[in-house]
Design a protein around this motif. Structure first.
Motif, PDB file in Angstrom:
ATOM      1  N   LYS A   1      17.971  -0.235  32.322  1.00 18.78           N
ATOM      2  CA  LYS A   1      18.843  -0.393  33.481  1.00 18.78           C
ATOM      3  C   LYS A   1      19.847  -1.505  33.249  1.00 18.78           C
ATOM      4  O   LYS A   1      21.020  -1.358  33.542  1.00 18.78           O
ATOM      5  CB  LYS A   1      18.044  -0.664  34.744  1.00 18.78           C
TER       6      LYS A   1
ATOM      7  N   THR B   1      15.380   3.922  32.471  1.00 22.64           N
ATOM      8  CA  THR B   1      15.649   3.590  33.864  1.00 22.64           C
ATOM      9  C   THR B   1      14.900   4.562  34.771  1.00 22.64           C
ATOM     10  O   THR B   1      14.938   5.774  34.559  1.00 22.64           O
ATOM     11  CB  THR B   1      17.165   3.680  34.146  1.00 22.64           C
TER      12      THR B   1
ATOM     13  N   ARG C   1      14.620   6.298  38.356  1.00 22.57           N
ATOM     14  CA  ARG C   1      15.621   6.646  39.364  1.00 22.57           C
ATOM     15  C   ARG C   1      14.995   7.226  40.626  1.00 22.57           C
ATOM     16  O   ARG C   1      13.944   7.851  40.574  1.00 22.57           O
ATOM     17  CB  ARG C   1      16.613   7.652  38.775  1.00 22.57           C
TER      18      ARG C   1
ATOM     19  N   ALA D   1      19.558   4.210  40.441  1.00 21.83           N
ATOM     20  CA  ALA D   1      18.611   3.432  39.641  1.00 21.83           C
ATOM     21  C   ALA D   1      17.769   2.560  40.564  1.00 21.83           C
ATOM     22  O   ALA D   1      18.303   1.870  41.436  1.00 21.83           O
ATOM     23  CB  ALA D   1      19.362   2.567  38.635  1.00 21.83           C
TER      24      ALA D   1
ATOM     25  N   PHE E   1      25.687   6.845  40.032  1.00 23.23           N
ATOM     26  CA  PHE E   1      25.038   7.695  39.033  1.00 23.23           C
ATOM     27  C   PHE E   1      25.829   8.986  38.815  1.00 23.23           C
ATOM     28  O   PHE E   1      25.993   9.424  37.680  1.00 23.23           O
ATOM     29  CB  PHE E   1      23.601   8.014  39.440  1.00 23.23           C
TER      30      PHE E   1
ATOM     31  N   ASP F   1      24.447   0.107  36.571  1.00 25.09           N
ATOM     32  CA  ASP F   1      23.808   1.318  36.070  1.00 25.09           C
ATOM     33  C   ASP F   1      24.479   1.662  34.752  1.00 25.09           C
ATOM     34  O   ASP F   1      25.510   1.098  34.387  1.00 25.09           O
ATOM     35  CB  ASP F   1      23.939   2.470  37.062  1.00 25.09           C
TER      36      ASP F   1
END
Length: 161
Positions: free
Chosen positions: A31, A57, A59, A65, A85, A157
């Motif tokens: 991340k 990461t 999510r 994230a 994202f 992110d």
């Protein structure tokens, strides 16, 4: 590198910690990809006997994230936060398909601003190993990175190209 003074401190602390613990491995989340890259390079540069293990990461269902910072978002901000994202995913797809990266970055900035984000610290495509400029022709892995402010909360992110 977007926060050089911060990362000097991170590398100093990590180097001391690695030396004191004599650990065989340390896990760093993807991340904060810049931190992962900087620590990985430090270990290489100093030939430290430790393996840096990247952790993917995690999510939320909408792609945001997971982060302790998310709790500072109001409900309507939380909904808009998932835009990050979607934007970086679209930029990565454009880069993978040989599309116009600069155009995708410009459109991404517009979409982030339209979602109500204030300052965008960065929205870039970088070489995944060096964080230098991304050169698609090199065939080296790239990374789309973003940091933007939603209200008083700075969200970061990234995603692989």
């Amino acid at each position: 590198n977007f926060r050089p003074a911060f990362f000097r401190g991170v590398t100093t602390v990590c180097c001391k910690l690695f030396g004191q613990t004599q650990a065989d491995a340390a896990v760093f989340g993807e991340k904060d990809f810049q931190q992962l890259a900087v620590v990985t390079q430090m270990v290489r540069d100093l030939n430290l006997p430790i393996e840096i293990v990247p952790a993917p990461t995690v999510r939320e269902a909408d792609g945001l994230a997971m982060s302790s910072r998310n709790r500072y978002l109001a409900a309507e901000q939380r909904t808009r936060a998932a835009t990050l994202f979607r934007v970086i995913s679209d930029i990565a797809d454009a880069a993978k398909a040989g599309g116009d990266i600069e155009g995708a970055l410009g459109e991404g900035q517009r979409r982030i601003a339209a979602a109500g984000f204030g300052k965008i610290d960065y929205l870039v495509v970088r070489d995944a190993a060096t964080l230098g400029p991304y050169d698609r022709a090199s065939k080296r892995p790239g990374r789309v990175l973003v940091a933007a402010w939603l209200g008083q909360t700075r969200l970061i992110d990234n995603i692989a190209v």
